[in-house]
Design a protein around this motif. Structure first.
Motif, mmCIF file in Angstrom:
data_model
loop_
_atom_site.group_PDB
_atom_site.id
_atom_site.type_symbol
_atom_site.label_atom_id
_atom_site.label_comp_id
_atom_site.label_asym_id
_atom_site.label_seq_id
_atom_site.Cartn_x
_atom_site.Cartn_y
_atom_site.Cartn_z
ATOM 1 N N GLY A 300 94.984 24.657 -34.578
ATOM 2 C CA GLY A 300 95.814 24.567 -35.779
ATOM 3 C C GLY A 300 97.263 24.278 -35.472
ATOM 4 N N PRO A 301 97.941 25.139 -34.682
ATOM 5 C CA PRO A 301 99.336 24.853 -34.354
ATOM 6 C C PRO A 301 99.513 23.581 -33.530
ATOM 7 C CG PRO A 301 98.538 26.769 -33.143
ATOM 8 C CD PRO A 301 97.520 26.461 -34.184
ATOM 9 N N LEU A 302 98.510 23.227 -32.706
ATOM 10 C CA LEU A 302 98.625 22.000 -31.916
ATOM 11 C C LEU A 302 98.674 20.780 -32.823
ATOM 12 C CD1 LEU A 302 98.600 20.432 -29.262
ATOM 13 C CD2 LEU A 302 96.105 20.576 -29.278
ATOM 14 N N SER A 481 97.577 32.278 -31.546
ATOM 15 C CA SER A 481 97.503 32.941 -30.247
ATOM 16 C C SER A 481 98.590 32.486 -29.288
ATOM 17 C CB SER A 481 96.131 32.680 -29.613
ATOM 18 O OG SER A 481 95.939 31.291 -29.404
ATOM 19 N N ILE A 482 99.354 31.468 -29.651
ATOM 20 C CA ILE A 482 100.441 30.999 -28.790
ATOM 21 C C ILE A 482 101.745 31.089 -29.575
ATOM 22 C CG2 ILE A 482 99.085 29.500 -27.290
ATOM 23 C CD1 ILE A 482 99.628 27.191 -29.073
ATOM 24 N N THR A 503 101.355 36.674 -21.918
ATOM 25 C CA THR A 503 100.466 35.920 -21.028
ATOM 26 C C THR A 503 100.977 34.497 -20.901
ATOM 27 O OG1 THR A 503 99.022 35.310 -22.892
ATOM 28 C CG2 THR A 503 98.469 37.305 -21.660
ATOM 29 N N ARG A 504 101.034 34.011 -19.692
ATOM 30 C CA ARG A 504 101.553 32.668 -19.420
ATOM 31 C C ARG A 504 100.428 31.822 -18.857
ATOM 32 N NH1 ARG A 504 107.517 34.234 -16.873
ATOM 33 N NH2 ARG A 504 108.118 35.609 -18.596
ATOM 34 N N ASP A 505 100.049 30.822 -19.621
ATOM 35 C CA ASP A 505 98.893 29.997 -19.268
ATOM 36 C C ASP A 505 99.379 28.654 -18.745
ATOM 37 O OD1 ASP A 505 96.471 28.706 -19.090
ATOM 38 O OD2 ASP A 505 95.668 29.603 -20.913
ATOM 39 N N TYR A 506 99.588 28.577 -17.427
ATOM 40 C CA TYR A 506 100.084 27.341 -16.834
ATOM 41 C C TYR A 506 99.033 26.233 -16.909
ATOM 42 C CZ TYR A 506 103.472 30.648 -14.916
ATOM 43 O OH TYR A 506 104.420 31.627 -14.779
#
Length: 538
Positions: A300-302, A481-482, A503-506
């Motif tokens: 959604g946000p993407l 979630s982001i 949480t950092r999702d590289y």
């Protein structure tokens, strides 16, 4: 006659030693200063390469070590050779290109296919060691070991003395205890050993936080526990409540009996789905890309951010270009007085750093005490930066303020490059000013400006500074979630996914980066191909 004959006689060929002597003499007669400078610079490069090789050797990074050694040898061969003159000029640029561009792109692409991020940022062995250390408890009947805090190459370790048989070991957080001989003793406690520097009591006190965190593995088997010290003089044995089975690849909680297995997801997982973190880094293929389009909390946000990114980039390019073109047409008129002074005033927004201008505008648009609300709107509370729609309008207004001077300068130069006889011929044919502009000036202008418009689109597509300084991407979306917001563009969303939040999702951020690269590259290629049609007008 005899002298002329002697002068005309051919000289005997020089021997090899004579040629070498002549070469040495020629080199000595050259610029000694430049030679010394070259030797000094190469000495610095070799010193850096030697240090890097030593660090890589201790870290067992054999592939990178091989690359460093080969590059160092190649650089020395090129610059000490009397040939390969073009390579001497190309080598620095090629090295920096590979290091800062090619390697960065390849590494980012690699990370996009992994689960690298919070809780998955190391190897499996590191995850096992971290898990077992986090669950350590002091052995109730542990003997008191005499310890001395030692240091080697910046790494702290412990010099441990067995109270029963007097054996002495030394180890670090990364290296298990190893038996040593010939240690210096102070009573029944070892205080020094060759190759290590013993820390004084004052040094131990000043670095007490580091000393208390030391956890020296007893052996290669993590189940044997570790030695830890609370004061830098006495050590005690700690054993983890987690038991690791190397053969089965399982981690068992000895208190609850729960068995966590390596199921291939980069973490020890129980049957009910519970995971032990930290996990470890693994290759996940296209999972990050699939998650970006299948996970509703991300998709959604993407989609919203992607649409807004295109709208923001297109409107920014169009608005700045047309305003800059309009002003260029106005101030290109020779009949206007003081036009040079006006030109200077118009380029002032371009002269100030963009991030400072964005911060100033953020203060001016503050809802409570901003200059716009207090002065222009009589104390109104207009939510310039907190309302989703107004925040987007504010971003476009500020970007127009920052971007039109550049387009003004470009269009001014392009208009002055159009021959005046073209306009005169059109006027003689009876064309009015609008027809001259639409049919002559604008097409000729686009020949010069079209590539700059494409680069401007690519710049605004990744205009991180403006978004971050003005709105920080806000106002934020709900139930996602982001941590992204209504004014975030793709590049600022990538930054937040990678570097903000708990949480950092590289891996996911790198996947987004690859998508951005593909989109911008495709648009640029198509646009440049289309603009070739304008070259026929030149």
């Amino acid at each position: 006659m005899s002298q002329a004959t002697e002068l005309e006689a051919p000289q005997a060929p020089r021997t090899r030693k004579q040629r070498q002597a002549a070469a040495i003499a020629e080199a000595a007669s050259g610029h000694v200063g430049w030679m010394l400078l070259k030797i000094g610079l190469l000495a610095i490069v070799d010193a850096i390469a030697l240090y890097a090789a030593f660090v890589l050797y201790t870290a067992s990074e054999w592939v990178v070590l091989g690359v460093v050694v080969v590059v160092a040898i190649l650089v020395n061969w090129i610059y000490f050779s009397r040939r390969h003159v073009p390579a001497k000029y190309l080598t620095p640029g090629v090295i920096f290109l590979i290091l800062f561009q090619v390697f960065t792109l390849l590494y980012t692409g690699y990370i996009g296919f992994t689960n690298y991020g919070t809780g998955h940022n190391g190897s499996k062995d590191q995850a096992v060691a971290s898990l077992m250390r986090s669950a350590q408890e002091r052995v109730a009947d542990s003997p008191t070991y005499g310890v001395t805090v030692v240091e080697k190459l910046g790494a702290l370790g412990l010099l441990v003395t067995d109270p029963e048989d007097g054996d002495v070991w030394v180890g670090t957080d990364e290296q298990p205890l190893q038996k040593v001989q010939g240690a210096g003793m102070d009573g029944d406690r070892a205080v020094s050993v060759d190759g290590w520097t013993s820390l004084s009591f004052a040094d131990v006190i000043s670095r007490s936080d580091e000393v208390e965190k030391l956890s020296i593995p007893f052996s290669d088997d993590p189940n044997d526990g570790t030695i830890r010290t609370p004061d830098g003089r006495s050590g005690y044995r700690y054993v983890s409540t987690l038991e690791y089975d190397t053969a089965a690849g399982t981690m068992t909680d000895t208190k609850t009996g729960t068995v966590y297995r390596d199921t291939g997801v980069g973490a020890f997982t129980a049957e009910n789905g519970e995971q032990l973190l930290p996990g470890w880094q693994i290759t996940v293929g296209f999972d990050n890309f699939l998650r970006a389009v299948t996970d509703a909390s991300i998709r959604g946000p993407l989609i919203s951010v992607t649409i807004w990114t295109f709208v923001f980039a297109l409107i920014s390019v169009a608005s700045t270009f047309f305003l800059g073109l309009l002003l260029a047409l106005v101030f290109n008129n020779t009949r206007m007085r003081f036009r040079n002074g006006y030109r200077i005033l118009l380029i002032l927004p371009y002269a100030f750093p963009a991030f400072l201008s964005a911060l100033v505008w953020a203060g001016m648009m503050n809802e409570s005490f901003g200059f716009l609300n207090q002065v222009f709107f009589g104390g109104a509370s207009i939510p310039w930066l907190t309302d989703p729609t107004l925040a987007k309008v504010s971003v476009l207004i500020v970007n127009l303020w920052l971007g039109f001077p550049y387009m003004f300068l470009v269009c001014m130069g392009a208009l002055q490059g159009i021959p005046s006889d073209v306009n005169e011929a059109a006027e003689m044919d009876g064309a009015n000013p609008w027809q001259i502009f639409r049919s002559i000036k604008l097409p000729l202008l686009l020949v010069t400006v079209a590539p700059l418009l494409i680069s401007s689109f690519a710049f605004n597509f990744n205009n991180f500074n403006l978004i971050y300084m003005l709105t920080n991407g806000g106002p934020r979306f709900d139930d996602v979630s982001i941590p992204v917001g209504h004014t975030d563009i793709l590049i600022s969303m990538v930054y937040k996914v990678a570097f903000t939040g708990q949480t950092r999702d590289y891996g996911l951020a790198s996947a987004f980066t690859i998508l951005i690269f593909i989109v911008v590259a495709a648009i640029s290629i198509i646009s440049f191909r289309k603009t070739k049609a304008l070259e026929e007008l030149n």
